[in-house]
Design a protein around this motif. Structure first.
Motif, PDB file in Angstrom:
ATOM      1  N   LEU A 115       0.732  -1.310   0.022  1.00  0.00           N
ATOM      2  CA  LEU A 115      -0.033   0.062  -0.035  1.00  0.00           C
ATOM      3  C   LEU A 115       0.934   1.338  -0.083  1.00  0.00           C
ATOM      4  N   VAL A 116       0.419   2.264  -0.743  1.00  0.00           N
ATOM      5  CA  VAL A 116       1.221   3.521  -0.858  1.00  0.00           C
ATOM      6  C   VAL A 116       0.151   4.529  -0.881  1.00  0.00           C
ATOM      7  N   ASP A 117       0.401   5.582   0.184  1.00  0.00           N
ATOM      8  CA  ASP A 117      -0.539   6.816   0.568  1.00  0.00           C
ATOM      9  C   ASP A 117       0.219   7.804  -0.467  1.00  0.00           C
ATOM     10  N   CYS A 118      -0.708   8.345  -1.199  1.00  0.00           N
ATOM     11  CA  CYS A 118      -0.257   9.400  -1.852  1.00  0.00           C
ATOM     12  C   CYS A 118      -0.861  10.713  -1.678  1.00  0.00           C
ATOM     13  N   ARG A 119      -1.143  11.129  -0.414  1.00  0.00           N
ATOM     14  CA  ARG A 119      -1.981  12.362  -0.029  1.00  0.00           C
ATOM     15  C   ARG A 119      -1.051  13.599  -0.159  1.00  0.00           C
ATOM     16  N   ASN A 120       0.167  13.438  -0.097  1.00  0.00           N
ATOM     17  CA  ASN A 120       1.287  14.487   0.146  1.00  0.00           C
ATOM     18  C   ASN A 120       1.482  15.109  -1.375  1.00  0.00           C
ATOM     19  N   VAL A 121       1.184  14.473  -2.275  1.00  0.00           N
ATOM     20  CA  VAL A 121       1.449  14.800  -3.690  1.00  0.00           C
ATOM     21  C   VAL A 121       0.244  14.858  -4.746  1.00  0.00           C
ATOM     22  N   ALA A 122      -0.844  14.241  -4.183  1.00  0.00           N
ATOM     23  CA  ALA A 122      -1.932  14.166  -5.074  1.00  0.00           C
ATOM     24  C   ALA A 122      -2.534  15.689  -5.479  1.00  0.00           C
ATOM     25  N   GLY A 123      -2.579  16.682  -4.372  1.00  0.00           N
ATOM     26  CA  GLY A 123      -3.032  17.831  -4.711  1.00  0.00           C
ATOM     27  C   GLY A 123      -2.252  18.815  -5.660  1.00  0.00           C
ATOM     28  N   ASP A 124      -1.025  18.507  -5.774  1.00  0.00           N
ATOM     29  CA  ASP A 124      -0.057  19.372  -6.483  1.00  0.00           C
ATOM     30  C   ASP A 124      -0.244  18.893  -8.073  1.00  0.00           C
ATOM     31  N   ALA A 125      -0.426  17.476  -7.924  1.00  0.00           N
ATOM     32  CA  ALA A 125      -0.622  17.131  -9.368  1.00  0.00           C
ATOM     33  C   ALA A 125      -1.933  16.960  -9.922  1.00  0.00           C
ATOM     34  N   ASP A 126      -3.110  17.234  -9.103  1.00  0.00           N
ATOM     35  CA  ASP A 126      -4.323  17.154  -9.826  1.00  0.00           C
ATOM     36  C   ASP A 126      -4.982  18.074  -8.577  1.00  0.00           C
ATOM     37  N   ALA A 127      -4.761  19.442  -8.798  1.00  0.00           N
ATOM     38  CA  ALA A 127      -5.470  20.227  -7.691  1.00  0.00           C
ATOM     39  C   ALA A 127      -6.996  20.234  -7.414  1.00  0.00           C
ATOM     40  N   LEU A 128      -7.541  20.014  -8.716  1.00  0.00           N
ATOM     41  CA  LEU A 128      -9.238  20.026  -8.337  1.00  0.00           C
ATOM     42  C   LEU A 128      -9.886  18.792  -7.955  1.00  0.00           C
ATOM     43  N   VAL A 129      -9.374  17.693  -8.347  1.00  0.00           N
ATOM     44  CA  VAL A 129     -10.314  16.404  -8.131  1.00  0.00           C
ATOM     45  C   VAL A 129      -9.270  15.393  -7.265  1.00  0.00           C
TER      46      VAL A 129
ATOM     47  N   HIS B 201      -7.226  13.012  -8.251  1.00  0.00           N
ATOM     48  CA  HIS B 201      -7.787  11.512  -8.612  1.00  0.00           C
ATOM     49  C   HIS B 201      -6.474  10.986  -9.768  1.00  0.00           C
ATOM     50  N   SER B 202      -6.042  11.895 -10.544  1.00  0.00           N
ATOM     51  CA  SER B 202      -5.394  11.616 -11.987  1.00  0.00           C
ATOM     52  C   SER B 202      -3.924  11.792 -11.623  1.00  0.00           C
ATOM     53  N   TYR B 203      -3.604  11.779 -10.341  1.00  0.00           N
ATOM     54  CA  TYR B 203      -2.148  12.096  -9.988  1.00  0.00           C
ATOM     55  C   TYR B 203      -1.254  11.117 -10.359  1.00  0.00           C
ATOM     56  N   TYR B 204      -1.661  10.166 -10.785  1.00  0.00           N
ATOM     57  CA  TYR B 204      -0.627   9.015 -11.105  1.00  0.00           C
ATOM     58  C   TYR B 204       0.367   9.364 -12.193  1.00  0.00           C
ATOM     59  N   ALA B 205      -0.139  10.221 -13.217  1.00  0.00           N
ATOM     60  CA  ALA B 205       0.639  10.673 -14.296  1.00  0.00           C
ATOM     61  C   ALA B 205       1.046  11.997 -14.247  1.00  0.00           C
ATOM     62  N   ARG B 206       0.512  12.968 -13.309  1.00  0.00           N
ATOM     63  CA  ARG B 206       1.017  14.273 -13.392  1.00  0.00           C
ATOM     64  C   ARG B 206       1.835  14.796 -12.179  1.00  0.00           C
ATOM     65  N   SER B 207       2.706  13.760 -11.891  1.00  0.00           N
ATOM     66  CA  SER B 207       3.531  13.936 -10.630  1.00  0.00           C
ATOM     67  C   SER B 207       4.697  13.434 -10.802  1.00  0.00           C
ATOM     68  N   ARG B 208       5.899  14.265 -10.551  1.00  0.00           N
ATOM     69  CA  ARG B 208       7.136  13.600 -10.717  1.00  0.00           C
ATOM     70  C   ARG B 208       7.600  12.480  -9.565  1.00  0.00           C
ATOM     71  N   ALA B 209       6.922  12.792  -8.438  1.00  0.00           N
ATOM     72  CA  ALA B 209       7.353  11.879  -7.336  1.00  0.00           C
ATOM     73  C   ALA B 209       6.600  10.354  -7.662  1.00  0.00           C
ATOM     74  N   MET B 210       5.304  10.684  -8.408  1.00  0.00           N
ATOM     75  CA  MET B 210       4.544   9.292  -8.665  1.00  0.00           C
ATOM     76  C   MET B 210       5.307   8.674  -9.934  1.00  0.00           C
ATOM     77  N   THR B 211       5.849   9.349 -10.939  1.00  0.00           N
ATOM     78  CA  THR B 211       6.317   8.522 -11.936  1.00  0.00           C
ATOM     79  C   THR B 211       7.787   8.060 -11.525  1.00  0.00           C
ATOM     80  N   PHE B 212       8.288   8.514 -10.457  1.00  0.00           N
ATOM     81  CA  PHE B 212       9.712   8.144  -9.950  1.00  0.00           C
ATOM     82  C   PHE B 212       9.285   6.789  -9.117  1.00  0.00           C
ATOM     83  N   ASP B 213       8.222   6.992  -8.269  1.00  0.00           N
ATOM     84  CA  ASP B 213       7.953   5.768  -7.564  1.00  0.00           C
ATOM     85  C   ASP B 213       7.286   4.644  -8.232  1.00  0.00           C
TER      86      ASP B 213
END
Length: 346
Positions: free
Chosen positions: A286-300, A302-314
């Motif tokens: 399990l990986v909690d993404c709360r610290n980066v999801a808002g920067d990657a997809d501020a409105l929803v 939800h689509s933080y998986y492809a809009r975050s450098r931290a996510m693509t690195f992980d």
């Protein structure tokens, strides 16, 4: 943004006279499990799909030589691409996505994700294969969600056929033709529900037919029930087809809050993770993404998986098969029994 090729398998309706949208929002007229295969080339610097760049493999009905079918040519071309040392990532998109949007998301993954063994490793690219099912692509409140969920349910047999074609193709390969690379699977949002339906359809067709053909399986913001790993009728069989399953979740995911509260669904796996940690298969991380999801997809968020450098690195580190504790920019949160991504990367 370098040039990339994105492969696809789809059970959507082909629209050969529509150069702007080659595959539409409905099912293949030959049946919900009927598939077409192809690829899209994105030149350097191009982010949007150009209708003329879509190549669909010809499929002659009644052809008995599998190698000459569209599916056979599709699988062999991917095998040849993997001979260059690249893994392949199969991507199942979520709700409210057109064919063009699905392929463009695949291109972003192909460009952004690098399989890397550490922060100083430049990594190597992945081939991306998109499984595109007929989302409406229309943000009509309530109606569109329910329509897409029914289409997701009906797309299970098509995904099962894709899985079984891949399994059979790999089983018949000669050792000399194997590429010694890995195949991974990623489902975003309602794509996890399509995955559930595909697993169940594959089991219904062949109860002993699930074999491990994937290395890493990733569920990003899964719009799936939080008891899914407890139920044989849901995703409990999923670990059988992969070496490890990683669940990325975000408690502030507004799309899943809406799915939970207004659509009558149980609590969502992509919001808070699984319902019972003690019953979780040992293959599931399990990986909690709360610290980066808002920067990657501020409105929803939800689509933080492809809009975050931290996510693509992980994601790249997971695809490299790194141990969870060796992946940087993570802290372990004992009460959640989950890893948490620490911060966005510059």
């Amino acid at each position: 943004m370098g040039a990339v090729r994105v492969y696809f398998a789809t059970n959507r309706n082909e629209q050969p006279d529509n150069k702007k949208l080659v595959f539409g929002p409905r099912f293949n007229p030959d049946g919900v499990a009927a598939l077409r295969f192809g690829y899209v080339d994105f030149p350097e610097g191009v982010e949007t799909l150009q209708g003329g760049s879509v190549v669909v493999y010809p499929d002659v009905k009644g052809e008995t030589d599998v190698a000459k079918t569209g599916g056979g040519r599709f699988l062999d071309d991917i095998r040849k691409a993997m001979l260059n040392g690249q893994d392949t990532l199969v991507f199942i998109h979520g709700f409210n996505v057109t064919f063009n949007g699905a392929i463009e998301a695949g291109a972003r993954l192909a460009r952004d994700v690098r399989i890397r063994a550490g922060a100083t490793d430049d990594g190597r690219p992945v081939n991306v294969v998109v499984f595109s099912w007929p989302s409406d692509g229309e943000a009509v409140p309530f109606m569109s969600y329910y329509s897409d969920r029914e289409d997701a349910r009906a797309s299970g047999p098509a995904l099962a056929r894709t899985y079984l074609k891949l399994r059979d193709f790999l089983e018949q390969l000669r050792n000399a033709d194997r590429c010694d690379r890995s195949i991974h699977l990623m489902a975003h949002s309602m794509g996890a529900y399509v995955l559930r339906q595909g697993l169940q359809a594959a089991l219904a067709k062949d109860p002993d037919g699930l074999v491990r053909i994937f290395d890493q399986i990733l569920l990003a913001a899964p719009d799936e029930d939080d008891d899914t790993f407890e139920q044989d009728s849901k995703l409990k069989p999923l670990p059988r087809i992969g070496r490890q399953v990683t669940v990325y979740f975000n408690p502030s995911d507004r799309a899943l809050v809406i799915s939970d509260k207004t659509k009558g669904n149980p609590d969502r796996l992509g919001s808070d993770g699984p319902r019972l940690i003690d019953m979780l298969p040992k293959k599931v991380v399990l990986v909690d993404c709360r610290n980066v999801a808002g920067d990657a997809d501020a409105l929803v968020q939800h689509s933080y998986y492809a809009r975050s450098r931290a996510m693509t690195f992980d994601i790249g580190a997971v695809l490299a098969g790194m141990d969870a504790e060796a992946i940087g920019n993570r802290d372990y949160v004992l009460p959640l029994r989950a890893w948490r991504i620490v911060k966005e990367l510059a």
